[in-house]
Design an enzyme around this catalytic site. Structure first.
Site, PDB file in Angstrom:
ATOM      1  N   SER A   1     -51.896  -9.854 -17.471  1.00 28.01           N
ATOM      2  CA  SER A   1     -52.785  -8.788 -17.736  1.00 28.01           C
ATOM      3  C   SER A   1     -52.759  -7.462 -17.080  1.00 28.01           C
ATOM      4  CB  SER A   1     -54.251  -9.405 -17.767  1.00 28.01           C
ATOM      5  OG  SER A   1     -54.307 -10.500 -18.650  1.00 28.01           O
TER       6      SER A   1
ATOM      7  N   GLU B   1       0.914  -1.101   0.093  1.00 26.23           N
ATOM      8  CA  GLU B   1      -0.085   0.053   0.116  1.00 26.23           C
ATOM      9  C   GLU B   1       0.931   1.302   0.049  1.00 26.23           C
ATOM     10  OE1 GLU B   1      -2.979   0.471  -0.446  1.00 26.23           O
ATOM     11  OE2 GLU B   1      -3.735  -1.719  -0.324  1.00 26.23           O
TER      12      GLU B   1
END
Length: 725
Positions: free
Chosen positions: A412, A130
């Site tokens: 529907s 890092e």
């Protein structure tokens, strides 16, 4: 003679010295055009270059001074950062509409590690991958920034492309948002300034300890000590070199580098990258790295099933809703695993509990444990999603939300939105417009269309066709409306189609309960569509509040919305298709939807693959879907077609206990007309065509009688009509 020549050369030399000493007395210039003048051009060029250089230097100096001034201006506004901020857990929390926490990104309570509990080799691994110059800089590292830029260009950075130091990363995790919209020069300046302050007030060892306890490690786990115990069942000091290297590399992308994935290629590559970085840093030898790389990534990992079930037992109620919130937050640019956010949502916890209970406690009968549900409840007046459930009998959280999935046909339930809504909006059809329910084949095909009962009703009104959910009139209506009009109409309601609507799409398209709830909400409120939203505001770690609202857009005329609602009231009447949704005395409307299997699917007669009901009052809209995840292996029997309507009735009755029960009022753009003791409506002064069909009346109970509608027969026009066009 020799002396004369010597004297002559002496004079020439003296003359040259004289010209050197007195340049103003240089010899006359040669005549124009008699020779090159390069020396003069060179001097002008040099002066020009010098001038440019001076201007650039001046501009650079001014820019530098301005940048410095701006930096300190921004730094002066930087938030305070305390030891508590640095040491606190970085978990994002979700809060309901009353400000109560209902979900935390942390599934495990963090076990904070003191410095002496962290192995030296793990500290070296973190620094190696890092921030290799961690012990040399003072919070900000210009050399690292320059090196990162070069490495990014070359593509050879061993996974360390970022210019931020460990201290800057800690500051960002502690007090700043990770939203992409917040990655401004101001924020970077404040981040750098606070990093310098942290370095001044804390030792390197303290900073590294803060960082290793704060990072997100995946699976709802924060901090490397907690991850060690969760993944390996061991203390950090008991882990092997390859295990330590894996933990050190995970914070960059814990989901991508998750060692529990089926494909662990990424996790292994990341772990090996850490090991190589440790060799470069001098923490381990090449031989140690090589031996560690031979160890499988899965070495020592525990089975997480039992732990996951224990952690999820209290999180099931709001799982689907939380998944939608996190998805929305990510779309807004936030990293919910790292930002330490407080996300305030629109969720009503009581209604969320009602959705969950009615799906799981037996109050509504589900014939099979595998029969699933997805449901979304919204406030139609602002688009707020106030409750949502993504499944029942959920064991694996944050995996599947059936309420937002768009891979199941609506049946529907789409008819009011795709067929009849556009017919009213664009063709001015009244509620009593005649439509045909007769034998029919799709245009250009030999394929017959059938109604659910395999029967035909002949010439009927649009109201009757909708309340009885007849397929053939819906398809014919879409044909008359036209695909482009239908598409424009549903697009305005947040529903997109893969192609221009036509044919069988009139009786079913792929849609989600989230979409239907929002679309029907627009009908409920008089025609204004609000995009469904879950988040009201987000407060970042530095205390900044970002508010979010959904602005409505007009999707249909008020006349269209009212007439659709008036017809859909009849859907919940005793002889209609969703009688089970009825709630005594409540003003409400809605539409059911069923999806049948193809004749060659090998299913029993009238077997159902998907069942829907979407209904609404003036206060709430609720869309419900039920079905099986693998419909080819199971089906809903015809006797259970009303399950969504029954579920809706339970939830809506509870929701409306403390809400005003008010009816919809007809806008002044519609005119009432009593036909066959049913109050019908038409668009005021509008031109429309009855298509050359005879005028008919709607069937009984498909609409309101004059007394139910609160109007006198004398105040409404009466009689039959075939249209005025």
């Amino acid at each position: 003679m020799a002396n004369d020549k010597a004297n002559q050369w002496s004079r020439v030399n003296r003359n040259h010295k004289m010209y050197d000493q007195y340049p103003a007395q240089e010899p006359p210039r040669p005549p124009k055009g008699s020779g090159p003048r390069k020396p003069r051009k060179t001097k002008k060029k040099r002066r020009w270059i010098l001038a440019i250089f001076l201007w650039l230097f001046t501009l650079g100096l001014i820019a530098g001074l301005a940048g410095t001034a701006l930096f300190f201006t921004y730094a002066n506004d930087a938030p305070n950062i305390t030891e508590s901020d640095l040491a606190s857990e970085n978990s994002t929390q979700l809060l309901d509409s009353k400000g109560n926490v209902f979900w935390s990104m942390a599934t495990q309570d963090r076990d904070y590690a003191n410095s002496n509990e962290i192995p030296k080799q793990l500290k070296q691994a973190v620094v190696s991958i890092e921030d290799r110059r961690f012990y040399k800089h003072h919070g900000v590292d210009p050399i690292r920034i320059a090196g990162a830029a070069i490495s990014n260009i070359k593509g050879s950075s061993l996974g360390m492309q970022g210019g931020s130091t460990l201290t800057q990363q800690l500051v960002k995790l502690s007090v700043f948002s990770t939203s992409t919209s917040d990655q401004t020069f101001k924020r970077k300046a404040q981040e750098a300034w606070l990093a310098l302050r942290v370095e001044k007030n804390f030792t390197k060892n303290q900073i590294l300890t803060f960082y290793m306890n704060k990072v997100y490690m995946g699976h709802g786990v924060y901090g490397m000590k907690t991850a060690s115990e969760y993944f390996y069942g061991k203390a950090l000091t008991d882990l092997s070199l390859p295990q330590l290297a894996l933990l050190a590399g995970m914070p960059q992308s814990p989901t991508y580098y998750d060692p529990y994935l089926k494909d662990t290629t990424a996790a292994k590559e990341r772990r090996d990258t850490v090991l190589k970085a440790m060799v470069t840093y001098g923490a381990i030898t090449s031989k140690q790295a090589t031996e560690a790389m031979k160890v499988p990534v899965s070495d020592g990992l525990q089975d997480l099933n039992a732990k996951t079930e224990a952690a999820n037992s209290t999180r099931q109620v709001a799982d689907g809703y939380a998944l939608s919130v996190i998805t929305e937050a990510k779309k807004l640019g936030y990293d919910t695993t790292k930002a330490g956010l407080k996300i305030y949502t629109n969720m009503d916890s009581n209604l969320q509990q009602s959705l969950y209970d009615n799906a799981n406690d037996g109050s509504v009968t589900f014939s099979s444990d595998d029969l699933q549900i997805g449901a979304t409840m919204t406030d139609p007046n602002n688009g707020h999603v106030i409750a949502q459930i993504g499944g029942r009998n959920v064991n694996t959280l944050q995996a599947l939300n059936r309420a937002t999935g768009k891979n199941r046909s609506s049946g529907s339930s789409i008819k009011p939105l795709l067929d009849y809504g556009p017919a009213i909006e664009y063709l001015n059809w009244p509620t009593y417009r005649t439509v045909e329910d007769k034998k029919y084949k799709y245009n250009g095909t030999n394929m017959s269309v059938y109604n659910w009962d395999k029967k035909y009703m002949g010439n009927i009104t649009m109201r009757t066709a909708l309340t009885q959910s007849r397929n053939i009139p819906a398809i014919r209506t879409l044909e008359e409306v036209g695909g482009s009009n239908a598409e424009k109409f549903v697009n305005g309601l947040g529903i997109t189609t893969n192609s221009t609507p036509g044919g069988s799409m009139a009786i079913g398209i792929d849609v989600s309960t989230e979409q239907e709830a929002a679309a029907f909400g627009a009908v409920a409120n008089g025609g204004v569509y609000y995009k469904p939203t879950y988040i009201s505001k987000i407060v970042t770690a530095d205390g900044t509040t970002h508010s979010y609202t959904s602005s409505g857009t007009r999707a249909m005329k008020t006349s269209t919305a009212f007439m659709l609602t008036d017809m859909m009231k009849g859907v919940i009447k005793p002889n209609a298709t969703a009688a089970d949704a009825a709630i005594s005395g409540l003003y409400q409307a809605g539409k059911s939807g069923l999806v049948a299997y193809d004749d060659n699917a090998g299913m029993p007669d009238k077997a159902i693959s998907d069942a829907w009901f979407t209904g609404y009052t003036k206060s709430y809209t609720l869309s419900v879907w039920t079905g099986f995840d693998v419909p080819s292996k199971n089906y809903i029997p015809w006797t259970e077609q009303d399950l969504p309507a029954q579920y809706y009735a339970k939830v809506m009755a509870y929701a409306m206990q403390n809400k005003s029960n008010t009816d919809w009022t007809a806008p002044d753009t519609v005119t009432a007309k009593v036909k066959g003791n049913i109050v019908e409506y038409e668009v005021k002064d509008a031109s429309w065509s009855n298509g050359g069909l005879p005028s008919v009346n709607s069937i009984a109970q498909s609409g309101e009688t004059p007394s139910e509608a609160g109007i006198s027969v004398n105040s409404a026009s009466t009689g039959s009509t075939t249209g005025n066009n």
